[in-house]
Design a protein around this motif. Sequence first.
Motif, PDB file in Angstrom:
ATOM      1  N   ILE A 193       1.266   7.446   0.231  1.00  0.00           N
ATOM      2  CA  ILE A 193       0.783   6.930  -1.042  1.00  0.00           C
ATOM      3  C   ILE A 193       1.432   5.571  -1.259  1.00  0.00           C
ATOM      4  O   ILE A 193       2.654   5.473  -1.355  1.00  0.00           O
ATOM      5  CB  ILE A 193       1.139   7.883  -2.201  1.00  0.00           C
ATOM      6  N   ARG A 194       0.631   4.515  -1.301  1.00  0.00           N
ATOM      7  CA  ARG A 194       1.194   3.176  -1.462  1.00  0.00           C
ATOM      8  C   ARG A 194       1.604   2.950  -2.905  1.00  0.00           C
ATOM      9  O   ARG A 194       0.850   3.210  -3.829  1.00  0.00           O
ATOM     10  CB  ARG A 194       0.196   2.107  -1.011  1.00  0.00           C
ATOM     11  N   THR A 195       2.839   2.462  -3.083  1.00  0.00           N
ATOM     12  CA  THR A 195       3.394   2.179  -4.393  1.00  0.00           C
ATOM     13  C   THR A 195       3.629   0.679  -4.520  1.00  0.00           C
ATOM     14  O   THR A 195       3.312  -0.093  -3.613  1.00  0.00           O
ATOM     15  CB  THR A 195       4.716   2.934  -4.598  1.00  0.00           C
ATOM     16  N   ALA A 196       4.215   0.279  -5.654  1.00  0.00           N
ATOM     17  CA  ALA A 196       4.425  -1.150  -5.892  1.00  0.00           C
ATOM     18  C   ALA A 196       5.358  -1.771  -4.862  1.00  0.00           C
ATOM     19  O   ALA A 196       5.223  -2.948  -4.526  1.00  0.00           O
ATOM     20  CB  ALA A 196       4.975  -1.361  -7.299  1.00  0.00           C
ATOM     21  N   ASP A 197       6.339  -1.005  -4.349  1.00  0.00           N
ATOM     22  CA  ASP A 197       7.311  -1.586  -3.424  1.00  0.00           C
ATOM     23  C   ASP A 197       7.352  -0.898  -2.067  1.00  0.00           C
ATOM     24  O   ASP A 197       8.267  -1.119  -1.290  1.00  0.00           O
ATOM     25  CB  ASP A 197       8.714  -1.566  -4.042  1.00  0.00           C
ATOM     26  N   GLY A 198       6.370  -0.035  -1.775  1.00  0.00           N
ATOM     27  CA  GLY A 198       6.378   0.620  -0.473  1.00  0.00           C
ATOM     28  C   GLY A 198       5.482   1.832  -0.420  1.00  0.00           C
ATOM     29  O   GLY A 198       4.328   1.788  -0.836  1.00  0.00           O
ATOM     30  N   LEU A 199       6.040   2.942   0.081  1.00  0.00           N
ATOM     31  CA  LEU A 199       5.267   4.160   0.289  1.00  0.00           C
ATOM     32  C   LEU A 199       5.981   5.355  -0.335  1.00  0.00           C
ATOM     33  O   LEU A 199       7.209   5.438  -0.318  1.00  0.00           O
ATOM     34  CB  LEU A 199       5.080   4.425   1.791  1.00  0.00           C
ATOM     35  N   LYS A 200       5.197   6.273  -0.855  1.00  0.00           N
ATOM     36  CA  LYS A 200       5.695   7.576  -1.298  1.00  0.00           C
ATOM     37  C   LYS A 200       5.124   8.597  -0.326  1.00  0.00           C
ATOM     38  O   LYS A 200       3.910   8.641  -0.088  1.00  0.00           O
ATOM     39  CB  LYS A 200       5.229   7.865  -2.720  1.00  0.00           C
ATOM     40  N   ILE A 201       5.999   9.436   0.239  1.00  0.00           N
ATOM     41  CA  ILE A 201       5.581  10.356   1.297  1.00  0.00           C
ATOM     42  C   ILE A 201       6.007  11.767   0.924  1.00  0.00           C
ATOM     43  O   ILE A 201       7.170  11.989   0.559  1.00  0.00           O
ATOM     44  CB  ILE A 201       6.214   9.960   2.644  1.00  0.00           C
ATOM     45  N   TYR A 202       5.082  12.705   1.021  1.00  0.00           N
ATOM     46  CA  TYR A 202       5.391  14.115   0.818  1.00  0.00           C
ATOM     47  C   TYR A 202       5.326  14.808   2.180  1.00  0.00           C
ATOM     48  O   TYR A 202       4.243  15.056   2.708  1.00  0.00           O
ATOM     49  CB  TYR A 202       4.397  14.758  -0.158  1.00  0.00           C
ATOM     50  N   PRO A 203       6.478  15.102   2.785  1.00  0.00           N
ATOM     51  CA  PRO A 203       6.461  15.769   4.094  1.00  0.00           C
ATOM     52  C   PRO A 203       5.756  17.113   4.004  1.00  0.00           C
ATOM     53  O   PRO A 203       5.928  17.853   3.027  1.00  0.00           O
ATOM     54  CB  PRO A 203       7.946  15.953   4.423  1.00  0.00           C
ATOM     55  N   ASP A 204       4.961  17.436   5.008  1.00  0.00           N
ATOM     56  CA  ASP A 204       4.288  18.725   4.988  1.00  0.00           C
ATOM     57  C   ASP A 204       5.201  19.811   5.567  1.00  0.00           C
ATOM     58  O   ASP A 204       6.298  19.537   6.065  1.00  0.00           O
ATOM     59  CB  ASP A 204       2.941  18.667   5.709  1.00  0.00           C
ATOM     60  N   LYS A 205       4.738  21.031   5.496  1.00  0.00           N
ATOM     61  CA  LYS A 205       5.556  22.180   5.873  1.00  0.00           C
ATOM     62  C   LYS A 205       5.975  22.122   7.334  1.00  0.00           C
ATOM     63  O   LYS A 205       7.127  22.421   7.684  1.00  0.00           O
ATOM     64  CB  LYS A 205       4.785  23.467   5.599  1.00  0.00           C
ATOM     65  N   GLN A 206       5.063  21.715   8.217  1.00  0.00           N
ATOM     66  CA  GLN A 206       5.373  21.679   9.642  1.00  0.00           C
ATOM     67  C   GLN A 206       6.405  20.603   9.965  1.00  0.00           C
ATOM     68  O   GLN A 206       7.302  20.805  10.793  1.00  0.00           O
ATOM     69  CB  GLN A 206       4.089  21.436  10.454  1.00  0.00           C
ATOM     70  N   GLN A 207       6.270  19.435   9.339  1.00  0.00           N
ATOM     71  CA  GLN A 207       7.217  18.355   9.595  1.00  0.00           C
ATOM     72  C   GLN A 207       8.634  18.760   9.208  1.00  0.00           C
ATOM     73  O   GLN A 207       9.602  18.436   9.906  1.00  0.00           O
ATOM     74  CB  GLN A 207       6.791  17.100   8.830  1.00  0.00           C
ATOM     75  N   LYS A 208       8.767  19.466   8.100  1.00  0.00           N
ATOM     76  CA  LYS A 208      10.101  19.898   7.664  1.00  0.00           C
ATOM     77  C   LYS A 208      10.612  21.063   8.505  1.00  0.00           C
ATOM     78  O   LYS A 208      11.791  21.113   8.862  1.00  0.00           O
ATOM     79  CB  LYS A 208      10.055  20.273   6.178  1.00  0.00           C
ATOM     80  N   LYS A 209       9.724  21.978   8.829  1.00  0.00           N
ATOM     81  CA  LYS A 209      10.130  23.168   9.573  1.00  0.00           C
ATOM     82  C   LYS A 209      10.703  22.808  10.931  1.00  0.00           C
ATOM     83  O   LYS A 209      11.656  23.446  11.417  1.00  0.00           O
ATOM     84  CB  LYS A 209       8.934  24.102   9.726  1.00  0.00           C
ATOM     85  N   HIS A 210      10.149  21.777  11.567  1.00  0.00           N
ATOM     86  CA  HIS A 210      10.554  21.434  12.932  1.00  0.00           C
ATOM     87  C   HIS A 210      11.437  20.186  12.975  1.00  0.00           C
ATOM     88  O   HIS A 210      11.461  19.464  13.974  1.00  0.00           O
ATOM     89  CB  HIS A 210       9.323  21.256  13.806  1.00  0.00           C
TER      90      HIS A 210
END
Length: 760
Positions: free
Chosen positions: A116-133
């Motif tokens: 998600i592009r914000t005023a100064d960069g990106l906002k990222i919500y890691p998904d379940k698989q990315q966090k799990k591994h």
Amino acid sequence: MFILAPACCFSYVCGLGAIISGIVYDESDKPVEYASVRLSSEDSKYIKGGVSTEKGVYFIDGLENGKYIISFSCVGYESRSIPFEISNDNNLNLNVNLKTTHTSLDEVVVTGDRFIRTADGLKIYPDKQQKKHSGSGFDLINNLMIPGVSVDVAKGSVRAFGGSVAIYIDGMKSDYREMQQLRPEDVESVQYMEAPTGKYAGDNASINIILKKRTSGGYVSIDALQRLGYLNGDYNLAARYYNKNTQYTLYGGIDYNKINGNRLDKQETILFPLEPIDRNYATAGSRMSNNNQYAQFRIRNKNDRRTLRATFNFLRNATPEDFTSYMLTYSGNTIGNRRVDASQNTVTRNYQYNLGLSGNFKLNHNQMIDASANATASRNHYDYCYTENNEAAISNTLENLYNFQGNINYIKNFNNSNSLTIKLFEFFNVSSADYRGTNSSWQHLWTSETILFAEYARQLWGIASLRLTPGMSAQVYRQHGHDRVSKFGPRAQIVFTLKPARNQFIQLNGFYGNSYPELSYMNGATQQVDMIQQKKGNPDLKQTKLTTAMGVYGIGFKRLNLQAMLLYNGADDLPLPSYFIEKDMLVQTFDGNGIWRQLNGSLSATWTPSNIFNMQAGGGYMYNRYSRVADLSAACWYATLSANIYLKDFAIFLRGSTPQKALSLELETVKTIWQYSISATWSKGPFRAEVGFNNPFLKHPYYDMNILLPVYNSSSRRYSKTDSQSAYLKLSYYFDFGKKTKHDKVNIDKTINSGILKAN
């Protein structure tokens, strides 16, 4: 289409038009940050969009009279659409409340835009698989595959835009161990700031990891890594306890290396005035062992108005042996060929104690103060012995090093999303070293560096921002037996960011600043390297002037994100090694007149065709040049590739990079090797296992290094067991008690600073 978009946007927003603005709240009237705002016509045709700020503020201008629909959405909240009408060019203030959904972030499966592009960069919500591994904070950032960001998980480094990325956890500066021990499933979101402002002002780029909120319970976690191919182990214990607004964290661990069989073969020529001498080194054997132990205790207390943190660290590093034996051959017109047995051994023991205090305070009228202070005491032992037949060069050095770092930041956020930041830094060092051996001396050096700058960040036209950062720095130092030296220099930075469309951004960055030499360069000691070579410090080095110019363009599609960068770096009065002949000795010292220029053009692409497969590729061209002290240049093309495959409880990771040709600060032209690895993880509940292979088909990879200077030339080939075939197994387990809590993986910096001038 892209070429026309900026012109159209500027023409549109600079004309007369109405404005709709307001604040996005949740159900309890707390601001919702980085909510997506979409403006559509009455028939639902998209017009323009934006993202709310950290204060929940949104702003869309350039509206003509008519009927519109404005929609708000954010992960964890129900989307909401509101029709409205603009008449008589009147501005509209519209605040909105979003309802919280009952879906846990861990259950979210990202199927649309990952960033998600914000005023100064990106906002990222890691998904379940990315966090799990992911086994650490570095693993998670690596698995997110942020465009333009490179991560070296083994070294714990994160880089972007040609420099380091500052890492924060819940808005407070993190260190290596805290990131290494961060448990990824406790992460709620990640902010990546390409143009840091406010409390992050002054960073090249910043990442802020936001953790889930917990107020009770605790956890204990352990992990162990063992490597094959060379002996290496890393074992860690972490525990955390939550009591309402206070959390207590304890980290501890050990690691060790034992490596036999490293090799350095070198041919060198020393151009003495009467007769050049050639020396040929052939490694006969080598062995090295080192070990580290650390402990950290941290207390943090947080409420809605302020956060306080206190940290105590203890660190011990030891290298009981770093031994190499050579068959050394001298040759020359007068001496002929003479073969001798030579060896060198280095032993170090270092202890460090650190106390850190930090806090941030929210004041009235959108103001904030951040402050931190760190005091460190180190005791460093360095023993060096070089032998040729019956002759020896010996150095036994004991150093006491004291360091204080403090900073205070004032941030003022205005209602129109503009901000003012004032930052003050102080770095103070005292080094007292007793050199005994072939060249005995006592060295005492203190240095003080102060940096002050102000940053004003202004939003422009709703699609752009401008950051102006004037400042200055001052250094005062005194070497025992010398006069006190004072140096002052200006600093300035300007950053312009434009978002011509919702999925695009352009950034132009210019920087002028300065830096000061390392402590070990500035002392007046002399170290005997071997029978005909010495190394000396230089207390009269200059202030280095730094210049950077950068342009970045990024564009994101549904499953593909691209980023292109063109970077220029320059340094004048850079301290570089300098060689000269003195009394039948080759002397290496440091010359403060060096010039360095670098050009780097790169392209990075992140492709996520599905939640099962993600891939990132990058590459570019890099040119480096030194002049004045030495005239050297090196250029190369380079490329990197990484891929992640997620299969429920299993995941496979592939990494690879091409060789590079670069210049080191030792004036060596270095050609690196191919680097590639494959690893697999299995994760189930509190258990996680990882197995990996580094360079599985490289048995004897060599680095080629060359030095070509007026009085000294060398050509060498280095082989290290750490670059050849190796495998590792890592196991981890955690245990929760009380209510479910977040688990961290420690990130304590294991490096101990030293001002000792070392022979090797």
